[in-house]
Design a protein around this motif. Structure first.
Motif, PDB file in Angstrom:
ATOM      1  N   GLN A 137     -13.991   0.491  -7.805  1.00  0.00           N
ATOM      2  CA  GLN A 137     -13.426  -0.843  -7.834  1.00  0.00           C
ATOM      3  C   GLN A 137     -13.590  -1.375  -9.255  1.00  0.00           C
ATOM      4  O   GLN A 137     -14.519  -0.993  -9.963  1.00  0.00           O
ATOM      5  N   PRO A 138     -12.701  -2.252  -9.699  1.00  0.00           N
ATOM      6  CA  PRO A 138     -12.797  -2.775 -11.065  1.00  0.00           C
ATOM      7  C   PRO A 138     -14.118  -3.501 -11.326  1.00  0.00           C
ATOM      8  O   PRO A 138     -14.739  -4.019 -10.406  1.00  0.00           O
ATOM      9  N   GLY A 139     -14.523  -3.486 -12.596  1.00  0.00           N
ATOM     10  CA  GLY A 139     -15.673  -4.289 -12.975  1.00  0.00           C
ATOM     11  C   GLY A 139     -16.786  -3.557 -13.685  1.00  0.00           C
ATOM     12  O   GLY A 139     -17.748  -4.186 -14.114  1.00  0.00           O
ATOM     13  N   THR A 140     -16.686  -2.249 -13.814  1.00  0.00           N
ATOM     14  CA  THR A 140     -17.724  -1.513 -14.540  1.00  0.00           C
ATOM     15  C   THR A 140     -17.082  -0.578 -15.565  1.00  0.00           C
ATOM     16  O   THR A 140     -15.944  -0.157 -15.404  1.00  0.00           O
ATOM     17  N   MET A 141     -17.847  -0.233 -16.589  1.00  0.00           N
ATOM     18  CA  MET A 141     -17.358   0.715 -17.583  1.00  0.00           C
ATOM     19  C   MET A 141     -17.216   2.097 -16.933  1.00  0.00           C
ATOM     20  O   MET A 141     -16.239   2.796 -17.161  1.00  0.00           O
ATOM     21  N   ASN A 142     -18.223   2.487 -16.159  1.00  0.00           N
ATOM     22  CA  ASN A 142     -18.177   3.777 -15.474  1.00  0.00           C
ATOM     23  C   ASN A 142     -17.233   3.642 -14.289  1.00  0.00           C
ATOM     24  O   ASN A 142     -17.485   2.892 -13.365  1.00  0.00           O
ATOM     25  N   ARG A 143     -16.116   4.375 -14.359  1.00  0.00           N
ATOM     26  CA  ARG A 143     -15.024   4.160 -13.416  1.00  0.00           C
ATOM     27  C   ARG A 143     -15.005   5.132 -12.247  1.00  0.00           C
ATOM     28  O   ARG A 143     -14.147   5.038 -11.385  1.00  0.00           O
ATOM     29  N   ASN A 144     -15.923   6.108 -12.245  1.00  0.00           N
ATOM     30  CA  ASN A 144     -15.951   7.088 -11.160  1.00  0.00           C
ATOM     31  C   ASN A 144     -17.307   7.806 -11.181  1.00  0.00           C
ATOM     32  O   ASN A 144     -18.134   7.560 -12.071  1.00  0.00           O
ATOM     33  N   ILE A 145     -17.507   8.661 -10.210  1.00  0.00           N
ATOM     34  CA  ILE A 145     -18.787   9.368 -10.097  1.00  0.00           C
ATOM     35  C   ILE A 145     -19.049  10.217 -11.336  1.00  0.00           C
ATOM     36  O   ILE A 145     -20.168  10.265 -11.837  1.00  0.00           O
ATOM     37  N   ALA A 176     -22.311  11.742 -15.889  1.00  0.00           N
ATOM     38  CA  ALA A 176     -22.285  12.100 -17.307  1.00  0.00           C
ATOM     39  C   ALA A 176     -23.233  11.198 -18.094  1.00  0.00           C
ATOM     40  O   ALA A 176     -23.943  11.665 -18.996  1.00  0.00           O
ATOM     41  N   HIS A 177     -23.249   9.932 -17.752  1.00  0.00           N
ATOM     42  CA  HIS A 177     -24.164   8.978 -18.390  1.00  0.00           C
ATOM     43  C   HIS A 177     -25.613   9.424 -18.186  1.00  0.00           C
ATOM     44  O   HIS A 177     -26.388   9.499 -19.146  1.00  0.00           O
ATOM     45  N   ILE A 178     -25.982   9.717 -16.960  1.00  0.00           N
ATOM     46  CA  ILE A 178     -27.360  10.139 -16.668  1.00  0.00           C
ATOM     47  C   ILE A 178     -27.669  11.442 -17.400  1.00  0.00           C
ATOM     48  O   ILE A 178     -28.739  11.579 -18.011  1.00  0.00           O
ATOM     49  N   HIS A 179     -26.746  12.388 -17.347  1.00  0.00           N
ATOM     50  CA  HIS A 179     -26.943  13.672 -18.045  1.00  0.00           C
ATOM     51  C   HIS A 179     -27.175  13.449 -19.537  1.00  0.00           C
ATOM     52  O   HIS A 179     -28.102  14.018 -20.117  1.00  0.00           O
ATOM     53  N   HIS A 180     -26.359  12.623 -20.138  1.00  0.00           N
ATOM     54  CA  HIS A 180     -26.495  12.430 -21.583  1.00  0.00           C
ATOM     55  C   HIS A 180     -27.824  11.759 -21.938  1.00  0.00           C
ATOM     56  O   HIS A 180     -28.435  12.100 -22.959  1.00  0.00           O
ATOM     57  N   TRP A 181     -28.283  10.833 -21.106  1.00  0.00           N
ATOM     58  CA  TRP A 181     -29.592  10.225 -21.346  1.00  0.00           C
ATOM     59  C   TRP A 181     -30.712  11.246 -21.146  1.00  0.00           C
ATOM     60  O   TRP A 181     -31.747  11.171 -21.813  1.00  0.00           O
ATOM     61  N   LEU A 190     -23.653   2.606 -27.527  1.00  0.00           N
ATOM     62  CA  LEU A 190     -23.987   4.018 -27.278  1.00  0.00           C
ATOM     63  C   LEU A 190     -23.431   4.446 -25.926  1.00  0.00           C
ATOM     64  O   LEU A 190     -22.828   5.526 -25.816  1.00  0.00           O
ATOM     65  N   ASN A 191     -23.627   3.631 -24.917  1.00  0.00           N
ATOM     66  CA  ASN A 191     -23.120   3.979 -23.586  1.00  0.00           C
ATOM     67  C   ASN A 191     -21.599   4.099 -23.587  1.00  0.00           C
ATOM     68  O   ASN A 191     -21.042   4.962 -22.901  1.00  0.00           O
ATOM     69  N   ARG A 192     -20.921   3.281 -24.365  1.00  0.00           N
ATOM     70  CA  ARG A 192     -19.463   3.391 -24.489  1.00  0.00           C
ATOM     71  C   ARG A 192     -19.085   4.723 -25.150  1.00  0.00           C
ATOM     72  O   ARG A 192     -18.148   5.388 -24.747  1.00  0.00           O
ATOM     73  N   GLN A 193     -19.846   5.129 -26.167  1.00  0.00           N
ATOM     74  CA  GLN A 193     -19.590   6.410 -26.827  1.00  0.00           C
ATOM     75  C   GLN A 193     -19.831   7.573 -25.865  1.00  0.00           C
ATOM     76  O   GLN A 193     -19.059   8.533 -25.838  1.00  0.00           O
ATOM     77  N   ILE A 194     -20.899   7.484 -25.094  1.00  0.00           N
ATOM     78  CA  ILE A 194     -21.175   8.521 -24.085  1.00  0.00           C
ATOM     79  C   ILE A 194     -20.003   8.598 -23.111  1.00  0.00           C
ATOM     80  O   ILE A 194     -19.505   9.687 -22.806  1.00  0.00           O
ATOM     81  N   TRP A 195     -19.539   7.454 -22.630  1.00  0.00           N
ATOM     82  CA  TRP A 195     -18.400   7.417 -21.715  1.00  0.00           C
ATOM     83  C   TRP A 195     -17.195   8.125 -22.336  1.00  0.00           C
ATOM     84  O   TRP A 195     -16.569   8.974 -21.700  1.00  0.00           O
ATOM     85  N   ASN A 196     -16.898   7.790 -23.589  1.00  0.00           N
ATOM     86  CA  ASN A 196     -15.766   8.422 -24.279  1.00  0.00           C
ATOM     87  C   ASN A 196     -15.936   9.930 -24.393  1.00  0.00           C
ATOM     88  O   ASN A 196     -14.973  10.681 -24.233  1.00  0.00           O
ATOM     89  N   ASP A 197     -17.142  10.369 -24.682  1.00  0.00           N
ATOM     90  CA  ASP A 197     -17.398  11.794 -24.917  1.00  0.00           C
ATOM     91  C   ASP A 197     -17.153  12.678 -23.695  1.00  0.00           C
ATOM     92  O   ASP A 197     -16.951  13.885 -23.842  1.00  0.00           O
TER      93      ASP A 197
END
Length: 168
Positions: free
Chosen positions: A38-46, A51-56, A88-95
């Protein structure tokens, strides 16, 4: 669940939260796993959340490697400060936009195992004594590992449920 203060609590919390996150995802039909939130977050799917957790995890592994070799790591990452974590989180999302969910799952499972191997190397005192290692500043190695594991897994599970509009 309270934050861990011993090695056994940290391992238990990490494995429990990781298991719950994986079980939730693996029990979903494939189309649900790939559904847009649903709209409202940068992370748009599972995939984005995992990927965010993995990168951290990767950041934690790098901090540990550098710190234990006597170098103060750039935290949270080179070119970023704790105040610019959202960038940084935006860059991770892009990557990770061109990586499919199955590959992210494989990467996450491997990085979870690698972070777990760090936990296993240390005693409770080594993990939870504040200021024991110069590179962890005023906190403990265990606090960083808790943030990288159980806390992040719980965040991911909650975000996925919210994003998919489920309470299950």
């Amino acid at each position: 669940m309270p934050r861990p203060t011993t090695k056994s609590e940290l391992l238990k919390a990490s494995e429990k939260a990781f298991g719950e996150l994986m079980e939730m995802i693996e029990s979903m039909p494939l189309e649900r796993r790939n559904a847009e939130f649903q709209p409202g977050t940068m992370n748009r799917n599972i995939r984005d959340v995992l990927a965010h957790i993995h990168h951290w995890h990767l950041l934690m592994l790098d901090w540990h490697e550098q710190g234990m070799s006597g170098t103060k790591p750039e935290m949270p990452a080179k070119g970023y400060t704790w105040r610019t974590t959202s960038e940084l989180n935006r860059q991770i999302w892009n990557d990770y936009q061109d990586v499919d969910l199955e590959h992210v799952l494989q990467k996450l499972k491997r990085s979870h195992d690698a972070v777990t191997s760090i936990i296993l190397q240390y005693s409770s005192d080594e993990l939870f004594e504040k200021k024991r290692y110069f590179w962890t500043g005023s906190t403990s190695l265990g606090a960083y590992l808790t943030s990288s594991t159980s806390s992040h897994y719980a965040w991911g599970k909650k975000l996925i449920k919210k994003g998919l509009g489920t309470s299950k």
